[in-house]
Design a protein around this motif. Structure first.
Motif, short mmCIF file in Angstrom:
data_model
loop_
_atom_site.label_atom_id
_atom_site.label_comp_id
_atom_site.label_asym_id
_atom_site.label_seq_id
_atom_site.Cartn_x
_atom_site.Cartn_y
_atom_site.Cartn_z
N THR A 197 0.84 -1.20 0.00
CA THR A 197 0.00 0.00 0.00
C THR A 197 0.87 1.25 0.00
O THR A 197 0.50 2.28 0.56
CB THR A 197 -0.92 0.01 1.24
OG1 THR A 197 -0.12 -0.16 2.42
CG2 THR A 197 -1.96 -1.09 1.16
N PRO A 200 -1.41 4.68 -3.89
CA PRO A 200 -2.67 4.18 -4.46
C PRO A 200 -2.46 3.37 -5.73
O PRO A 200 -3.11 2.33 -5.93
CB PRO A 200 -3.46 5.47 -4.71
CG PRO A 200 -2.94 6.44 -3.70
CD PRO A 200 -1.48 6.13 -3.58
N LYS A 201 -1.56 3.83 -6.61
CA LYS A 201 -1.31 3.11 -7.86
C LYS A 201 -0.68 1.74 -7.57
O LYS A 201 -1.01 0.74 -8.22
CB LYS A 201 -0.39 3.93 -8.76
CG LYS A 201 -1.04 5.17 -9.34
CD LYS A 201 -2.12 4.82 -10.35
CE LYS A 201 -2.68 6.07 -11.02
NZ LYS A 201 -3.78 5.74 -11.96
N GLU A 204 -3.38 -0.55 -6.50
CA GLU A 204 -4.18 -1.01 -7.64
C GLU A 204 -3.46 -2.11 -8.40
O GLU A 204 -4.08 -3.08 -8.87
CB GLU A 204 -4.49 0.18 -8.54
CG GLU A 204 -5.47 1.17 -7.93
CD GLU A 204 -5.58 2.47 -8.72
OE1 GLU A 204 -5.02 2.52 -9.85
OE2 GLU A 204 -6.23 3.41 -8.22
N ASP A 205 -2.13 -1.98 -8.54
CA ASP A 205 -1.36 -3.04 -9.20
C ASP A 205 -1.48 -4.36 -8.42
O ASP A 205 -1.63 -5.44 -9.02
CB ASP A 205 0.11 -2.65 -9.29
CG ASP A 205 0.39 -1.61 -10.37
OD1 ASP A 205 -0.45 -1.47 -11.28
OD2 ASP A 205 1.44 -0.95 -10.28
N MET A 207 -3.95 -5.30 -6.53
CA MET A 207 -5.29 -5.84 -6.76
C MET A 207 -5.39 -6.50 -8.13
O MET A 207 -6.00 -7.57 -8.27
CB MET A 207 -6.32 -4.72 -6.63
CG MET A 207 -6.52 -4.18 -5.23
SD MET A 207 -7.21 -5.38 -4.06
CE MET A 207 -5.72 -6.02 -3.29
N ASP A 208 -4.76 -5.90 -9.14
CA ASP A 208 -4.78 -6.51 -10.47
C ASP A 208 -4.05 -7.85 -10.47
O ASP A 208 -4.50 -8.82 -11.11
CB ASP A 208 -4.12 -5.57 -11.48
CG ASP A 208 -4.97 -4.34 -11.80
OD1 ASP A 208 -6.17 -4.34 -11.46
OD2 ASP A 208 -4.42 -3.38 -12.37
N GLU A 216 -11.02 -12.19 -11.07
CA GLU A 216 -11.64 -10.92 -10.66
C GLU A 216 -12.90 -11.14 -9.85
O GLU A 216 -13.11 -10.51 -8.80
CB GLU A 216 -11.96 -10.09 -11.91
CG GLU A 216 -12.54 -8.72 -11.62
CD GLU A 216 -11.53 -7.79 -10.98
OE1 GLU A 216 -11.80 -7.30 -9.86
OE2 GLU A 216 -10.48 -7.55 -11.60
N ALA A 247 -8.38 1.52 -2.92
CA ALA A 247 -8.08 0.46 -3.89
C ALA A 247 -8.43 -0.91 -3.34
O ALA A 247 -9.00 -1.75 -4.06
CB ALA A 247 -6.60 0.52 -4.28
N ARG A 250 -12.54 -1.16 -2.47
CA ARG A 250 -13.39 -1.27 -3.67
C ARG A 250 -13.38 -2.67 -4.24
O ARG A 250 -14.35 -3.08 -4.87
CB ARG A 250 -12.91 -0.25 -4.72
CG ARG A 250 -13.30 1.19 -4.39
CD ARG A 250 -12.60 2.17 -5.31
NE ARG A 250 -12.97 3.55 -5.03
CZ ARG A 250 -12.28 4.60 -5.43
NH1 ARG A 250 -11.16 4.44 -6.14
NH2 ARG A 250 -12.69 5.81 -5.12
N ARG A 251 -12.29 -3.41 -4.01
CA ARG A 251 -12.22 -4.81 -4.46
C ARG A 251 -12.59 -5.76 -3.33
O ARG A 251 -12.37 -6.97 -3.43
CB ARG A 251 -10.81 -5.12 -4.98
CG ARG A 251 -10.30 -4.18 -6.07
CD ARG A 251 -10.95 -4.34 -7.42
NE ARG A 251 -10.25 -5.26 -8.26
CZ ARG A 251 -9.20 -4.94 -9.07
NH1 ARG A 251 -8.73 -3.71 -9.08
NH2 ARG A 251 -8.65 -5.86 -9.84
#
Length: 515
Positions: A197, A200-201, A204-205, A207-208, A216, A247, A250-251
Motif C-alpha cells: 500500500t 494508491p497506484k 491497484e497493481d 489488486m490486479d 476478478e 483500492a 473497492r475490491r
C-alpha cells in the motif's frame, strides 16, 4: 503383563517415525481456548469509548485527501477544510457494517484461515531495510533475500502468511519494487499474503495481480490478501494511505486501519488517554472503509511503542505496551471488529537476551489480549530496522509454542491417561507405557531450537548457542524447500503484467503516484 503383538509394535514404531520426521504442514488458524486478559471493567470501556467519541466530534480528524473529504460530505459528516468532525451515531452506524469475522482464501485452499472472534493468525514481520543473513551479517537486502524469507515463511508451520516486503529488495527501483515483492509472495508460498500500500497506484497493481491469480469475480466475495494503512498520530490520515485504502476496499479486500503510536511523543503520556486517542483514530478509518464500500472487511489496527524520555527512541516489551494491547483488545471486541497487533518486537541490535525477553513479553501479551491478526511475528529486531534470519526461525517456533498454549488443555485422552496411573502404580515411570509412546509429542511441546541437554552433553557437542543453531536450522530448511508451483498460465500472466507495468512506471517516480 501386557504383551505387544508385532503388528501393534510395528504400528507404534511407524507412528513414532512419522512424529519425529520433519513436518512443514501449516497449522490451522488458531482457535483460542484460554480466557482473555481484560484489564478494564465495563464502565472503563465505556469511558474510553466516550472520550474517543468526544475527540471525533469536537477535535476532529484531519483527512489530507480531497476524495475522502468529498466522501465524508456525501454521508453527512461536518467538514471544515481538511478537518472532519464525526458524529458518534454516524460512526457507530458505519462500523456496524464491518464483518466481525471472515475467512482468508489462500492459493492452497487447505491453507485458508478464519479471522475474528476466537480465530487468529501469525504473520511475519515486514518493512526491514536491513537483514542479518545466514552468516549473521547485517547488510542491505536483495530480492533473493526476500525470496528466502518467503520460503522460510512457507515452511514454518505456525506462520499463516508469507506477508509481503519482509525485507526491502534494494536491487529493484522503489517505484517498481511492489510488483516483484507481490510476485515473490505469490510464487514462493501458497499461504495468504499481504499487499503493498505504498501508493494508491501500487495498491491497484496489487489488486490486479490478485485478480490474475484468483480471478476478478473471486475477489468480490473472497478475502485473499491484506493491506495496511498507517495513520499519522495524532489524528491525521494522508492521501497515500487513503488512496490505497480505497483500492483495497473497492475490491472487497481487508485493510488494517493502523494508527502509528509512539506513546508520549504523538500521544499523551498516559496509557488510558493514549488508548482513547488511538481508538478515535482507528474508528475514523474503520468508518471510512464503510463509506468506500459497505460491508467491506476491515481490521482495527495499530502499531504500539513507547518513547524513551532519555533518547527519544521507541521502546518495545514495556509493561505499558502490554496494558495497551489488553485495552485495545477490549475496545475492538466492544465494537465487534477483528483487530491487529504487533508481535515479538524488540530494540536489541543482535539476537541476544534482550531480544528474547522483549519478544517473549510481547508475544505473551498479545496472546492473552486475544489479538486476531498477529503481525510482525517473526524476525523483528533493532526496532524493525533489520530482520534476523536466526530470530525469524526461533520466533516462528515460539509462535508454535504460543499456539499450543492458546489452544488450552486437551481433554480427549484424559480417561486413558488416568488409566495409565493404575498401570504404572507407585514408584514406577511412564516412559515406556503405551499411552506415553502414543501421545508424548502431542502432550508436551518439544522445541527443536532450544537446548535442554545437560551441560556435559552441550559441551561435548561443541557448545553451540542459539544463534548458531537457528542459522543451521534455516540452512537446512532452505535446502529442503519445495516450491508450491504456480499454475503455468497464471504465472505467465503475472510475469507479463509485471513486465508491462515496469515499462510503464518510470524508475525515477519514487512513489508511483501517477503511473
Amino acid at each position: 503383563m501386557n504383551i505387544r503383538t508385532p503388528s501393534r509394535a510395528g504400528g507404534r514404531a511407524a507412528r513414532r517415525a512419522m512424529r519425529t520426521a520433519p513436518n512443514f504442514n501449516m497449522l490451522p488458524g488458531l482457535t483460542r481456548g484460554i480466557p482473555l486478559c481484560e484489564v478494564m471493567d465495563g464502565a472503563q470501556v465505556e469511558r474510553i469509548d466516550a472520550a474517543s467519541m468526544y475527540i471525533l466530534e469536537n477535535v476532529g480528524v484531519q483527512f489530507r485527501d480531497p476524495i475522502a473529504l468529498q466522501d465524508w460530505k456525501r454521508v453527512g459528516a461536518k467538514v471544515v477544510g481538511e478537518l472532519v468532525y464525526l458524529d458518534r451515531d454516524l460512526v457507530r452506524d458505519l462500523i456496524a457494517t464491518i464483518p466481525s469475522d471472515f475467512t482468508y482464501h489462500a492459493r492452497d485452499p487447505n491453507k485458508n484461515v478464519r479471522l475474528g472472534g476466537k480465530h487468529s493468525i501469525f504473520v511475519p514481520m515486514t518493512g526491514a531495510p536491513f537483514l542479518r543473513d545466514l552468516d549473521d551479517v547485517r547488510r542491505n537486502p536483495t530480492l533473493d533475500d526476500l525470496a528466502m524469507f518467503h520460503k522460510l515463511s512457507h515452511m514454518m508451520p505456525a506462520l499463516h502468511s508469507s506477508a509481503h516486503h519482509i525485507v526491502e529488495p534494494y536491487d529493484h527501483p522503489i517505484s517498481q519494487r511492489h510488483l516483484r515483492i507481490t510476485y515473490s509472495s505469490m510464487k514462493h508460498s501458497d499461504k495468504t499474503f499481504m499487499g503493498m500500500t505504498t501508493s494508491p497506484k501500487n495498491a491497484e497493481d496489487v489488486m490486479d495481480m490478485c485478480a490474475i491469480l484468483f480471478g476478478e469475480q473471486f475477489l468480490e466475495d473472497h478475502p485473499v490478501t491484506t493491506g495496511n494503512c498507517n495513520g499519522n498520530s495524532p489524528l491525521v490520515w494522508d492521501e497515500t494511505m487513503l488512496g490505497a485504502m480505497r483500492a483495497f476496499c473497492r475490491r472487497n479486500q481487508p485493510v488494517l486501519c493502523s494508527p502509528f503510536v509512539l506513546g508520549g511523543a504523538n500521544t499523551p503520556a498516559s496509557v488510558p488517554a493514549t488508548v482513547a486517542q488511538l481508538n478515535a483514530e482507528a474508528l475514523s478509518a474503520l468508518a471510512y472503509t464503510q463509506v468506500i464500500r459497505k460491508g467491506a472487511p476491515a481490521i482495527y489496527g495499530h502499531y504500539l511503542s513507547t518513547v524513551s524520555m532519555k533518547s527519544g527512541a521507541p521502546m518495545a516489551g514495556t509493561p505499558e505496551i502490554s496494558l495497551m494491547n489488553f485495552m485495545i483488545g477490549q475496545m475492538a471486541r466492544y465494537y465487534d471488529v477483528p483487530w491487529r497487533t504487533s508481535n515479538t518486537l524488540g530494540g536489541a541490535k543482535t539476537f541476544d537476551a534482550q531480544a528474547g525477553y522483549e519478544s517473549a513479553t510481547t508475544l505473551q501479551a498479545v496472546i492473552h489480549a486475544g489479538a486476531n491478526y498477529i503481525w510482525h511475528s517473526a524476525g523483528w529486531n533493532e526496532a524493525g530496522m533489520h530482520c534476523s534470519v536466526a530470530k525469524f526461525v526461533v520466533d516462528a517456533e515460539q509462535c508454535a509454542m504460543a499456539y499450543r498454549m492458546a489452544e488450552g488443555p486437551k481433554w480427549h485422552d484424559f480417561d486413558q491417561a488416568i488409566a495409565a496411573v493404575s498401570d504404572v502404580g507407585p514408584g514406577g515411570h511412564y516412559l515406556g507405557h503405551p499411552h506415553t509412546q502414543d501421545n508424548f509429542q502431542e502432550a508436551f511441546f518439544m522445541p527443536e531450537l532450544f537446548d535442554n541437554n545437560s551441560i556435559e552433553q552441550w559441551t561435548a557437542e561443541g557448545e553451540v548457542e542459539i544463534t548458531e543453531r537457528a542459522l543451521s536450522r534455516a540452512k537446512t530448511l532452505l535446502a529442503e524447500y519445495e516450491e508450491p508451483r504456480l499454475d503455468e498460465a497464471k504465472n505467465e500472466a503475472l510475469l507479463d503484467y509485471i513486465a508491462r507495468r515496469e515499462r510503464e512506471i518510470p524508475a525515477a517516480d519514487e512513489l508511483n503516484q501517477s503511473y
